[in-house]
Design a protein around this motif. Sequence first.
Motif, PDB file in Angstrom:
ATOM      1  N   VAL A  22       0.898  -1.086   0.112  1.00 17.94           N
ATOM      2  CA  VAL A  22      -0.042   0.091   0.002  1.00 17.94           C
ATOM      3  C   VAL A  22       0.868   1.223  -0.207  1.00 17.94           C
ATOM      4  O   VAL A  22       1.907   1.427   0.987  1.00 17.94           O
ATOM      5  CB  VAL A  22      -0.828   0.036   1.171  1.00 17.94           C
ATOM      6  CG1 VAL A  22      -1.986   1.464   1.340  1.00 17.94           C
ATOM      7  CG2 VAL A  22      -1.723  -1.197   1.296  1.00 17.94           C
ATOM      8  N   TRP A  24       1.540   4.893   0.763  1.00 21.57           N
ATOM      9  CA  TRP A  24       1.145   5.768   1.838  1.00 21.57           C
ATOM     10  C   TRP A  24       1.639   7.301   1.633  1.00 21.57           C
ATOM     11  O   TRP A  24       3.056   7.284   1.543  1.00 21.57           O
ATOM     12  CB  TRP A  24       1.195   5.250   3.297  1.00 21.57           C
ATOM     13  CG  TRP A  24       0.221   4.372   3.473  1.00 21.57           C
ATOM     14  CD1 TRP A  24       0.487   3.016   3.545  1.00 21.57           C
ATOM     15  CD2 TRP A  24      -1.036   4.523   3.831  1.00 21.57           C
ATOM     16  NE1 TRP A  24      -0.738   2.290   3.851  1.00 21.57           N
ATOM     17  CE2 TRP A  24      -1.699   3.130   3.986  1.00 21.57           C
ATOM     18  CE3 TRP A  24      -2.029   5.556   3.813  1.00 21.57           C
ATOM     19  CZ2 TRP A  24      -3.083   2.752   4.313  1.00 21.57           C
ATOM     20  CZ3 TRP A  24      -3.391   5.403   4.005  1.00 21.57           C
ATOM     21  CH2 TRP A  24      -3.748   4.057   4.307  1.00 21.57           C
ATOM     22  N   THR A  28      -2.773  11.554   2.233  1.00 19.75           N
ATOM     23  CA  THR A  28      -3.893  10.288   2.261  1.00 19.75           C
ATOM     24  C   THR A  28      -3.947   9.930   3.712  1.00 19.75           C
ATOM     25  O   THR A  28      -5.180   9.632   4.195  1.00 19.75           O
ATOM     26  CB  THR A  28      -3.289   9.223   1.311  1.00 19.75           C
ATOM     27  OG1 THR A  28      -3.081   9.775  -0.020  1.00 19.75           O
ATOM     28  CG2 THR A  28      -4.405   8.354   1.326  1.00 19.75           C
ATOM     29  N   VAL A  46      -8.288  -4.085   2.768  1.00 10.75           N
ATOM     30  CA  VAL A  46      -7.922  -3.964   1.518  1.00 10.75           C
ATOM     31  C   VAL A  46      -7.291  -5.486   1.174  1.00 10.75           C
ATOM     32  O   VAL A  46      -7.441  -6.049  -0.155  1.00 10.75           O
ATOM     33  CB  VAL A  46      -6.963  -2.806   0.856  1.00 10.75           C
ATOM     34  CG1 VAL A  46      -5.644  -2.953   1.296  1.00 10.75           C
ATOM     35  CG2 VAL A  46      -7.236  -2.765  -0.647  1.00 10.75           C
ATOM     36  N   ARG A  60     -13.783   3.281  -9.571  1.00  2.00           N
ATOM     37  CA  ARG A  60     -12.605   2.587  -8.966  1.00  2.00           C
ATOM     38  C   ARG A  60     -12.899   1.229  -8.260  1.00  2.00           C
ATOM     39  O   ARG A  60     -14.264   1.267  -7.760  1.00  2.00           O
ATOM     40  CB  ARG A  60     -11.968   3.314  -8.017  1.00  2.00           C
ATOM     41  CG  ARG A  60     -11.343   4.784  -8.791  1.00  2.00           C
ATOM     42  CD  ARG A  60     -10.397   5.483  -7.615  1.00  2.00           C
ATOM     43  NE  ARG A  60      -9.621   6.540  -8.373  1.00  2.00           N
ATOM     44  CZ  ARG A  60      -9.921   7.968  -8.195  1.00  2.00           C
ATOM     45  NH1 ARG A  60     -10.933   8.374  -7.711  1.00  2.00           N
ATOM     46  NH2 ARG A  60      -9.272   9.077  -8.940  1.00  2.00           N
ATOM     47  N   TYR A  76      -9.749   2.390  -3.801  1.00  2.67           N
ATOM     48  CA  TYR A  76      -8.035   2.666  -4.037  1.00  2.67           C
ATOM     49  C   TYR A  76      -7.994   2.317  -5.600  1.00  2.67           C
ATOM     50  O   TYR A  76      -8.968   2.077  -6.363  1.00  2.67           O
ATOM     51  CB  TYR A  76      -7.495   1.363  -3.482  1.00  2.67           C
ATOM     52  CG  TYR A  76      -7.804  -0.202  -3.851  1.00  2.67           C
ATOM     53  CD1 TYR A  76      -7.469  -0.710  -4.888  1.00  2.67           C
ATOM     54  CD2 TYR A  76      -9.108  -0.751  -3.245  1.00  2.67           C
ATOM     55  CE1 TYR A  76      -7.882  -1.961  -5.480  1.00  2.67           C
ATOM     56  CE2 TYR A  76      -9.610  -1.852  -3.628  1.00  2.67           C
ATOM     57  CZ  TYR A  76      -8.978  -2.585  -4.755  1.00  2.67           C
ATOM     58  OH  TYR A  76      -9.567  -3.619  -5.147  1.00  2.67           O
ATOM     59  N   GLU A  77      -6.992   2.574  -5.847  1.00  2.87           N
ATOM     60  CA  GLU A  77      -6.375   2.299  -7.421  1.00  2.87           C
ATOM     61  C   GLU A  77      -5.231   1.346  -7.507  1.00  2.87           C
ATOM     62  O   GLU A  77      -4.465   1.480  -6.713  1.00  2.87           O
ATOM     63  CB  GLU A  77      -5.739   3.652  -8.005  1.00  2.87           C
ATOM     64  CG  GLU A  77      -6.929   4.546  -8.664  1.00  2.87           C
ATOM     65  CD  GLU A  77      -6.514   5.846  -9.081  1.00  2.87           C
ATOM     66  OE1 GLU A  77      -5.306   5.979  -9.645  1.00  2.87           O
ATOM     67  OE2 GLU A  77      -7.379   6.715  -9.498  1.00  2.87           O
ATOM     68  N   VAL A  84      -1.085  -0.793  -4.250  1.00  6.28           N
ATOM     69  CA  VAL A  84      -2.482   0.094  -4.220  1.00  6.28           C
ATOM     70  C   VAL A  84      -2.267   1.134  -3.654  1.00  6.28           C
ATOM     71  O   VAL A  84      -1.316   1.584  -2.937  1.00  6.28           O
ATOM     72  CB  VAL A  84      -3.654  -0.698  -3.539  1.00  6.28           C
ATOM     73  CG1 VAL A  84      -3.975  -2.056  -4.199  1.00  6.28           C
ATOM     74  CG2 VAL A  84      -3.328  -0.862  -2.142  1.00  6.28           C
ATOM     75  N   PRO A  86      -4.332   4.101  -1.835  1.00  5.85           N
ATOM     76  CA  PRO A  86      -5.636   4.559  -1.161  1.00  5.85           C
ATOM     77  C   PRO A  86      -6.159   5.614  -1.661  1.00  5.85           C
ATOM     78  O   PRO A  86      -5.453   6.808  -2.172  1.00  5.85           O
ATOM     79  CB  PRO A  86      -5.280   4.686   0.352  1.00  5.85           C
ATOM     80  CG  PRO A  86      -3.891   3.888   0.402  1.00  5.85           C
ATOM     81  CD  PRO A  86      -3.263   4.150  -0.801  1.00  5.85           C
TER      82      PRO A  86
END
Length: 93
Positions: A22, A24, A28, A46, A60, A76-77, A84, A86
Amino acid sequence: LVFILDNIDDVVYYENMEWLDVYWDAETEAYLEQHSISRADFEEVVRNPIGEDSSDSSGRPIRFGYSKGRKIAVVYEMVDVVTVLPITAYEVK
């Protein structure tokens, strides 16, 4: 476990997603905390969803799951096949 077909849109997921990274950033993380969602909450959902769909507003990917007894939705993308980004998350009432 992941099977990759032609591109990221064709990735088929099985089992849980504990292997996902993820991405970060401070902005975000602060944004999600405004919704009372921590990094740990987001990552739990997730990586271990009980369901998934696509967001009605953005299209998304969205996953649903539980963290600390709360049902949470995370949007998320996919940056690449293992990462990913967020977008947002919120508790589902």
